[in-house]
Design an enzyme around this catalytic site. Sequence first.
Site, PDB file in Angstrom:
ATOM      1  N   PRO A   1      10.299  59.068  48.910  1.00 53.69           N
ATOM      2  CA  PRO A   1      11.494  59.898  49.072  1.00 53.69           C
ATOM      3  C   PRO A   1      11.194  61.263  49.687  1.00 53.69           C
ATOM      4  O   PRO A   1      12.108  61.945  50.143  1.00 53.69           O
ATOM      5  CB  PRO A   1      12.034  60.038  47.639  1.00 53.69           C
ATOM      6  CG  PRO A   1      10.899  59.667  46.752  1.00 53.69           C
ATOM      7  CD  PRO A   1      10.047  58.715  47.509  1.00 53.69           C
TER       8      PRO A   1
ATOM      9  N   GLU B   1       4.465  57.908  39.809  1.00 50.72           N
ATOM     10  CA  GLU B   1       4.756  59.168  40.501  1.00 50.72           C
ATOM     11  C   GLU B   1       4.258  59.162  41.944  1.00 50.72           C
ATOM     12  O   GLU B   1       4.385  60.156  42.651  1.00 50.72           O
ATOM     13  CB  GLU B   1       4.110  60.342  39.753  1.00 50.72           C
ATOM     14  CG  GLU B   1       4.681  60.581  38.360  1.00 50.72           C
ATOM     15  CD  GLU B   1       6.157  60.952  38.412  1.00 50.72           C
ATOM     16  OE1 GLU B   1       6.517  61.862  39.176  1.00 50.72           O
ATOM     17  OE2 GLU B   1       6.941  60.316  37.684  1.00 50.72           O
TER      18      GLU B   1
ATOM     19  N   ARG C   1      14.016  42.724  63.485  1.00 51.06           N
ATOM     20  CA  ARG C   1      15.125  42.260  64.322  1.00 51.06           C
ATOM     21  C   ARG C   1      15.057  42.842  65.734  1.00 51.06           C
ATOM     22  O   ARG C   1      15.750  42.367  66.632  1.00 51.06           O
ATOM     23  CB  ARG C   1      16.466  42.591  63.674  1.00 51.06           C
ATOM     24  CG  ARG C   1      16.776  44.059  63.568  1.00 51.06           C
ATOM     25  CD  ARG C   1      18.016  44.320  62.722  1.00 51.06           C
ATOM     26  NE  ARG C   1      19.215  43.761  63.311  1.00 51.06           N
ATOM     27  CZ  ARG C   1      19.966  44.359  64.230  1.00 51.06           C
ATOM     28  NH1 ARG C   1      19.599  45.549  64.675  1.00 51.06           N
ATOM     29  NH2 ARG C   1      21.050  43.792  64.713  1.00 51.06           N
TER      30      ARG C   1
ATOM     31  N   ASP D   1      24.684  48.266  68.247  1.00 47.15           N
ATOM     32  CA  ASP D   1      24.564  48.576  66.819  1.00 47.15           C
ATOM     33  C   ASP D   1      24.853  50.049  66.561  1.00 47.15           C
ATOM     34  O   ASP D   1      24.683  50.902  67.439  1.00 47.15           O
ATOM     35  CB  ASP D   1      23.135  48.298  66.330  1.00 47.15           C
ATOM     36  CG  ASP D   1      22.856  46.818  66.166  1.00 47.15           C
ATOM     37  OD1 ASP D   1      23.803  46.037  66.159  1.00 47.15           O
ATOM     38  OD2 ASP D   1      21.674  46.462  66.048  1.00 47.15           O
TER      39      ASP D   1
END
Length: 277
Positions: free
Chosen positions: A92, A119, A161, A176
């Site tokens: 993150p 962590e 893809r 897209d």
Amino acid sequence: MRLDVVTIFPEYLDPLNVSLVGKARARGRLDVRVHDLREWTYDRHNTVDDTPYGGGPGMVMKTDPWGDALDTVLADGYETGSHAPAIVVPTPSGRPFTQELAVELSERPWLIFTPARYEGIDRRVVDEYATRVPVYEVSIGDYVLAGGEAAVLVVTEAVARLLPGVLGNAESHRDDSFAPGAMASLLEGPVYTKPPAWRGRDIPDVLLSGHHGKIARWRRDEALRRTTANRPDLIERCAPVGFDKKDREMLSILGWTPDPEGAPYGRFWRRTDAVEE
């Protein structure tokens, strides 16, 4: 493309055997190898984590298992003819994963994923391998998961893809959301299929007109409409010079205007007095 994943939950990566990714593997377009990190532990408990220096809650993944695992994976790849590896660290605290980054990763021949738990991984592991190969620290969103395996699935699906021969129609990803080019900062608009009428809801007439120019314009307008409604931050970051006259007319209807007025560059701003007809 070769793709290695080192994880303490190999079974989490079972979805890589199905759908487009599974088909790409079966066709030889994608070589996926999943490794259990605990194979590189040397105590009877197969320990991969320890308490953090400096105190605090949670546990940190140890250097030795990760170092030995990555050394083994890299050595095996080089011996079997793979080249130009890059390590992808789902975290993150990484850079946002975007379509642009997916395209960049799809152009690399070999990716090694290091999904962490607890962590995270001792920082020295990332710093060490960054001196040897490119390292991408990647975040799939502003939230925290229990582990990085779900992020590996997301990134792999987005990257796979884009590989030649994976999609049935090579042009499928051209329009897209976020696709490089005209759609780089836009969301794709709504799509429809048969039947033409369903529960009192009809297909927009323009899609039945057979007029390709009008259909293309309608789709572009719907992309602008959806983007301004759901992701106005994307429009705010766009330079007006990147939009044609028809785009700017639609954005004006939707309540957006370039600033400064008439300048070829700058940004779009929402007008608080706008009313959509």
